[in-house]
Design a protein around this motif. Structure first.
Motif, PDB file in Angstrom:
ATOM      1  N   ARG A 101       0.859  -1.183   0.000  1.00 25.26           N
ATOM      2  CA  ARG A 101       0.000   0.000   0.000  1.00 25.26           C
ATOM      3  C   ARG A 101       0.899   1.238   0.000  1.00 25.26           C
ATOM      4  O   ARG A 101       2.014   1.189   0.503  1.00 25.26           O
ATOM      5  N   PRO A 102       0.400   2.357  -0.544  1.00 20.11           N
ATOM      6  CA  PRO A 102       1.222   3.576  -0.519  1.00 20.11           C
ATOM      7  C   PRO A 102       1.417   4.098   0.903  1.00 20.11           C
ATOM      8  O   PRO A 102       0.569   3.905   1.771  1.00 20.11           O
ATOM      9  N   LEU A 103       2.569   4.762   1.079  1.00 21.31           N
ATOM     10  CA  LEU A 103       2.902   5.387   2.360  1.00 21.31           C
ATOM     11  C   LEU A 103       2.706   6.893   2.218  1.00 21.31           C
ATOM     12  O   LEU A 103       3.068   7.483   1.200  1.00 21.31           O
ATOM     13  N   LEU A 104       2.121   7.522   3.236  1.00 20.40           N
ATOM     14  CA  LEU A 104       1.895   8.962   3.203  1.00 20.40           C
ATOM     15  C   LEU A 104       2.549   9.581   4.433  1.00 20.40           C
ATOM     16  O   LEU A 104       2.296   9.140   5.556  1.00 20.40           O
ATOM     17  N   ALA A 105       3.432  10.566   4.222  1.00 17.81           N
ATOM     18  CA  ALA A 105       4.120  11.219   5.333  1.00 17.81           C
ATOM     19  C   ALA A 105       3.358  12.489   5.696  1.00 17.81           C
ATOM     20  O   ALA A 105       3.056  13.302   4.832  1.00 17.81           O
ATOM     21  N   VAL A 106       3.048  12.635   6.969  1.00 17.74           N
ATOM     22  CA  VAL A 106       2.198  13.742   7.405  1.00 17.74           C
ATOM     23  C   VAL A 106       2.941  14.657   8.373  1.00 17.74           C
ATOM     24  O   VAL A 106       3.641  14.197   9.271  1.00 17.74           O
ATOM     25  N   ASN A 107       2.769  15.954   8.162  1.00 14.19           N
ATOM     26  CA  ASN A 107       3.259  16.969   9.093  1.00 14.19           C
ATOM     27  C   ASN A 107       2.297  17.015  10.284  1.00 14.19           C
ATOM     28  O   ASN A 107       1.094  17.210  10.122  1.00 14.19           O
ATOM     29  N   HIS A 108       2.857  16.839  11.460  1.00 16.31           N
ATOM     30  CA  HIS A 108       2.053  16.756  12.686  1.00 16.31           C
ATOM     31  C   HIS A 108       1.135  17.982  12.868  1.00 16.31           C
ATOM     32  O   HIS A 108      -0.017  17.845  13.270  1.00 16.31           O
ATOM     33  N   LEU A 109       1.659  19.148  12.558  1.00 16.99           N
ATOM     34  CA  LEU A 109       0.857  20.364  12.748  1.00 16.99           C
ATOM     35  C   LEU A 109      -0.309  20.421  11.771  1.00 16.99           C
ATOM     36  O   LEU A 109      -1.413  20.823  12.127  1.00 16.99           O
ATOM     37  N   GLU A 110      -0.065  19.983  10.532  1.00 17.02           N
ATOM     38  CA  GLU A 110      -1.170  19.921   9.576  1.00 17.02           C
ATOM     39  C   GLU A 110      -2.221  18.943  10.069  1.00 17.02           C
ATOM     40  O   GLU A 110      -3.418  19.142   9.875  1.00 17.02           O
ATOM     41  N   GLY A 111      -1.742  17.881  10.732  1.00 14.98           N
ATOM     42  CA  GLY A 111      -2.666  16.909  11.321  1.00 14.98           C
ATOM     43  C   GLY A 111      -3.550  17.578  12.368  1.00 14.98           C
ATOM     44  O   GLY A 111      -4.775  17.431  12.348  1.00 14.98           O
ATOM     45  N   HIS A 112      -2.921  18.339  13.263  1.00 13.11           N
ATOM     46  CA  HIS A 112      -3.693  19.050  14.296  1.00 13.11           C
ATOM     47  C   HIS A 112      -4.757  19.939  13.649  1.00 13.11           C
ATOM     48  O   HIS A 112      -5.909  19.964  14.081  1.00 13.11           O
ATOM     49  N   ILE A 113      -4.358  20.684  12.630  1.00 13.63           N
ATOM     50  CA  ILE A 113      -5.306  21.580  11.961  1.00 13.63           C
ATOM     51  C   ILE A 113      -6.434  20.770  11.328  1.00 13.63           C
ATOM     52  O   ILE A 113      -7.607  21.137  11.406  1.00 13.63           O
ATOM     53  N   TYR A 114      -6.061  19.625  10.742  1.00 15.07           N
ATOM     54  CA  TYR A 114      -7.069  18.814  10.050  1.00 15.07           C
ATOM     55  C   TYR A 114      -8.135  18.273  11.007  1.00 15.07           C
ATOM     56  O   TYR A 114      -9.253  17.958  10.583  1.00 15.07           O
ATOM     57  N   ALA A 115      -7.790  18.171  12.291  1.00 19.43           N
ATOM     58  CA  ALA A 115      -8.773  17.681  13.274  1.00 19.43           C
ATOM     59  C   ALA A 115     -10.079  18.474  13.144  1.00 19.43           C
ATOM     60  O   ALA A 115     -11.174  17.930  13.341  1.00 19.43           O
ATOM     61  N   ASN A 116      -9.975  19.750  12.795  1.00 16.70           N
ATOM     62  CA  ASN A 116     -11.177  20.572  12.587  1.00 16.70           C
ATOM     63  C   ASN A 116     -12.057  20.031  11.457  1.00 16.70           C
ATOM     64  O   ASN A 116     -13.278  20.047  11.534  1.00 16.70           O
TER      65      ASN A 116
END
Ligand SMILES: [Zn+2]
Lengths: 330, 238
Positions: A101-116
């Motif tokens: 499966r593809p791997l996706l690298a995520v910026n933690h801060l973008e993750g926090h923002i995405y919680a919205n």
């Protein structure tokens, strides 16, 4: 599926189409780190390597899925404690590789923002987002989902860090945010006076080290006078910090003519901050969004959710992707 | 049985593929790139060049320590992910056993050493005349001086005339070891000096045949040392 190990939480989650949380498992190490008075990187990494397997497995069981049912593996690769990040990243890489499966690298801060965006589908752009946590205090301008521009950040301590340090100094315990909020409920702001540090009124930089030092000095002075009330000081500290966060965010909202205000990160769980931001937003006719309490602190649902943007765009991470302690972009 | 060996315990990154007793491919890298960047790329290359898929592998072998804390966790996290996704088991092998196996058959006292920083080495004392390295004592962390004292005692006790040192823990204290161990000291050539994934794989294979597999959910590195913070907490300094 998302994996998050950037600090002291080992977390895994399964999220469908960037929206629907099928599972969200968090193994917190707070009790282990509280004996050290804060997160110890090597101790955190040692916990992550023991927790990662069971936590990932639990996320699948909770979602009622087999490993092979997922379409991609997402993982936080920055910013954070490097040794801690590497556990999640190394696991995610090999897990994705073996599942093809593809791997996706995520910026933690973008993750926090995405919680919205996991909880609200009605967020209008442009928006300004206040990211406040133990590691960060930043104001971002968002022209659309996934498009960020940093417009200001702290020059010294992050807001969460200030909470931790002051709570520790006042003997209120760790983590500092909840400890100070609890004490503040029993006290009253204004009985002790602490400064509101705005720096230049025209930019969006923060500084909390002065407030931290002033709190400590006040506390020592009050103790000498024998009139020390820890709850009053906690209330004033919280009020001073929250006021600056809210007013700077309001200034940014006005300057950039945004249509929504967002908050993200662990400190966005602070009730005083949520209330004041909501009220001040109402004053100027803007909707204020923040994630529910469980999605403010570190979790993997926000990582899996944010990764959906990269998945749709085909931004897959190569096998040699690395982890980074710092921010790189944003 | 097809076994894939993965080693990232020290600055060396190694991957090897073995089909029973036959070594098919080995990659060794002692270059400054981080394991996080190289390890899975090496795994992929080894498998592809052997026209093999990860699903065909029957078991994984990994060095479980001692070694660099971060390096060990990268290797362990990698095999955990591979093992969970494929459902295939993992054998864990001591880094020092793996090193000692480089000198299989020697009748010397074989002492693998890893640089443990803080003026210490991780070390072990081995008899390698048998099929697998036999550890004469526990793996431990100690100063180079403590190590040489122990090595001399052990050599006398086990009637070994020759002491062989190997591993990256030798280099920082080479002069000291020469001076302390004199004529009894021997150093192997470069191809035997550092951990080899092929050696890990063949030790892992022996364990796999005996059914000695790790509980993948519980598997953690053998650090030998406490973290600095735990050490200070234990001494009441925190
Ligand atoms: Zn966070």
């Amino acid at each position: 599926m998302g994996i998050e190990t950037s600090c002291d939480e080992t977390a895994a989650a399964v999220v469908k189409n960037g929206k629907e949380i099928l599972s969200n498992v968090i193994n917190s190490q707070i009790n282990i780190h509280s004996q050290f008075g804060g997160v110890v990187p090597e101790v955190a990494s040692r916990q992550h390597i023991e927790n990662i397997g069971p936590v990932v497995d639990a996320a699948f069981r909770e979602a009622g899925l087999a490993y092979s049912d997922i379409d991609a593996v997402a993982v936080t690769n920055r910013p954070g404690l490097i040794g801690a990040l590497l556990v999640g990243l190394s696991f995610a890489k090999s897990f994705a590789y073996a599942l093809q499966r593809p791997l996706l690298a995520v910026n933690h801060l973008e993750g926090h923002i995405y919680a919205n965006f996991l909880e609200h589908s009605d967020i209008e752009f442009p928006a300004v987002c206040l990211v406040v946590s133990g590691g960060h205090t930043s104001l971002l301008y968002m022209s659309s989902i996934g498009e960020y521009e940093l417009i200001g950040q702290t020059r010294d301590d992050a807001a969460g860090e200030a909470f931790d340090k002051v709570a520790r100094f006042l003997g209120l315990g760790y983590p500092g945010g909840p400890a100070i909020q609890k004490a503040a409920e029993k006290g009253k702001p204004g009985r002790v006076v602490l400064p509101r540090v705005y720096l230049d009124r025209n930019d969006f930089e923060f500084s909390f080290s002065g407030l931290k030092t002033a709190s400590m000095n006040q506390w020592n002075k009050l103790k000498r006078k024998g009139s020390a009330d820890v709850n009053d000081l906690a209330a004033e500290f919280q009020a001073a910090l929250v006021e600056v966060l809210v007013e700077k965010t309001m200034q940014a909202a006005a300057k950039y003519k945004v249509r929504s205000i967002l908050m993200a990160g662990g400190v966005a769980a602070n009730q005083e901050l949520r209330n004041l931001m909501k009220n001040r937003g109402q004053d100027i006719g803007l909707l204020v969004h923040y994630p529910s309490l469980s999605l403010c602190t570190d979790n993997a649902a926000m990582i899996a959710g944010n990764a959906y943007i990269s998945y749709i765009r085909g931004n897959f991470a190569p096998l040699n992707v690395n982890a980074y302690p710092g921010l790189l972009s944003l | 049985m097809l076994i894939l060996a993965i080693d990232s315990a020290t600055p060396v990154a190694g991957v090897a593929l073995l089909n029973e007793e036959k070594l098919i491919k080995e990659e060794f890298s002692n270059y400054k790139k981080t394991h996080s960047e190289t390890l899975m790329v090496m795994v992929d290359r080894v498998l592809r060049e052997c026209q093999c898929t990860i699903g065909q592998v029957d078991a994984f072998a990994v060095t479980i320590g001692p070694g660099s804390f971060t390096g060990l966790r990268i290797g362990l996290a990698a095999v955990k992910g591979l093992s969970m996704a494929t459902g295939k088991p993992v054998t864990g092998v001591s880094t020092l056993d793996t090193l000692a196996y480089n000198l299989w058959g020697s009748d010397a006292l074989v002492c693998p050493l890893l640089d443990a920083r803080k003026q210490e080495v991780y070390c072990g004392f081995y008899d390698v005349t048998d099929a697998v390295p036999y550890a004469l004592s526990e793996n431990l962390a100690c100063s180079p001086a403590e190590f040489t004292a122990k090595a001399r005692d052990m050599a006398r006790e086990k009637k070994k005339d020759c002491i062989i040192l190997l591993g990256d823990g030798y280099y920082p204290y080479a002069d000291f070891f020469q001076q302390q161990l004199g004529n009894s000291l021997q150093i192997p050539p470069p191809h035997l000096m550092l951990p080899r994934a092929a050696a890990l794989g063949s030790l892992g294979l022996k364990k796999a045949h005996k059914g000695e597999f790790e509980d993948i959910f519980k598997l953690r590195p053998v650090y030998i040392r406490l973290s600095e913070a735990e050490y200070r907490l234990g001494r009441g300094e925190l």
